[in-house]
Design a protein around this motif. Structure first.
Motif, PDB file in Angstrom:
ATOM      1  N   SER A  27     -11.780  18.627  11.519  1.00  0.00           N
ATOM      2  CA  SER A  27     -11.704  17.427  12.347  1.00  0.00           C
ATOM      3  C   SER A  27     -11.303  16.250  11.472  1.00  0.00           C
ATOM      4  N   PRO A  28     -10.127  15.675  11.717  1.00  0.00           N
ATOM      5  CA  PRO A  28      -9.704  14.522  10.904  1.00  0.00           C
ATOM      6  C   PRO A  28     -10.696  13.365  10.980  1.00  0.00           C
ATOM      7  N   ARG A  29     -11.446  13.273  12.095  1.00  0.00           N
ATOM      8  CA  ARG A  29     -12.408  12.173  12.263  1.00  0.00           C
ATOM      9  C   ARG A  29     -13.615  12.298  11.354  1.00  0.00           C
ATOM     10  N   ASP A  30     -13.809  13.497  10.798  1.00  0.00           N
ATOM     11  CA  ASP A  30     -14.959  13.697   9.908  1.00  0.00           C
ATOM     12  C   ASP A  30     -14.691  13.167   8.493  1.00  0.00           C
ATOM     13  N   TYR A  31     -13.416  12.819   8.219  1.00  0.00           N
ATOM     14  CA  TYR A  31     -13.026  12.425   6.855  1.00  0.00           C
ATOM     15  C   TYR A  31     -13.336  10.964   6.557  1.00  0.00           C
ATOM     16  N   ILE A  32     -13.784  10.700   5.320  1.00  0.00           N
ATOM     17  CA  ILE A  32     -13.832   9.336   4.773  1.00  0.00           C
ATOM     18  C   ILE A  32     -12.882   9.366   3.577  1.00  0.00           C
ATOM     19  N   ARG A  33     -11.736   8.704   3.703  1.00  0.00           N
ATOM     20  CA  ARG A  33     -10.696   8.836   2.687  1.00  0.00           C
ATOM     21  C   ARG A  33     -10.649   7.681   1.689  1.00  0.00           C
ATOM     22  N   SER A  34     -11.405   6.624   1.988  1.00  0.00           N
ATOM     23  CA  SER A  34     -11.446   5.489   1.070  1.00  0.00           C
ATOM     24  C   SER A  34     -12.746   5.535   0.266  1.00  0.00           C
ATOM     25  N   PHE A  35     -12.620   5.517  -1.059  1.00  0.00           N
ATOM     26  CA  PHE A  35     -13.821   5.562  -1.899  1.00  0.00           C
ATOM     27  C   PHE A  35     -14.667   4.303  -1.692  1.00  0.00           C
TER      28      PHE A  35
END
Ligand code: TYD
Length: 141
Positions: free
Chosen positions: A121-129
């Motif tokens: 699920s792309p919504r599960d991602y946190i891509r910014s540290f």
């Protein structure tokens, strides 16, 4: 297993069924891993110097193994960072949700096997540290 250890980053050794025809290791659902397996994927053909998987998840828990070759697993829990070298196909790292992780320093022909507790699920991602640290500091993760 003590409840307080369930959701912490930790190395887990898999059994090795030795055989002169070749060894065998196994991961079965609900044994060994502190989650039910929903998905398995693998990362391979990584060019020298590249890194993969630099992000965190809201919900996904994972178990990562160097199925072949070796790489470093960089982990940040919001307070502390650590790097774990993976180079055995019968040893992996459990990563709870809300952990920043990145795979780097891949040796040629390495394969990173990732076993996950959730479907993709792309919504599960946190891509910014920075966002990850913000969420950790506000106890939202
Ligand atoms: P991603 O997890 O973003 O890898 P990295 O953090 O190393 O860049 O995945 C790369 C691409 O693969 C992305 O477009 C989404 C897709 N993907 C799936 O379709 N299903 C999956 O289970 C995974 C892990 C990735």
């Amino acid at each position: 297993m003590a409840k307080e250890n369930r959701k912490k980053v930790r190395t887990i050794r898999l059994g090795k069924i030795r055989d002169k025809r070749g060894n065998l290791s196994v991961i079965e659902d609900n044994k060994l891993l502190p989650f039910t397996i929903a998905r398995t994927y693998w990362v391979y053909d990584v060019p020298g110097g590249e890194s993969r998987g630099g992000h965190a998840y809201h919900k996904s828990e994972e178990f990562i193994i160097a199925l072949s070759g070796s790489f470093d697993l960089y982990i940040h829990d919001g307070k502390e960072e650590q790097t774990i070298h993976l180079d055995r196909c019968n040893k992996g790292v459990y990563i709870p949700a809300g952990t920043w992780r990145r795979m780097q320093n891949f040796a040629t022909n390495s394969i990173a096997l990732v076993i996950s507790s959730t479907p993709y699920s792309p919504r599960d991602y946190i891509r910014s540290f920075d966002r990850f640290i913000q969420l950790k500091e506000s106890n939202a993760l």
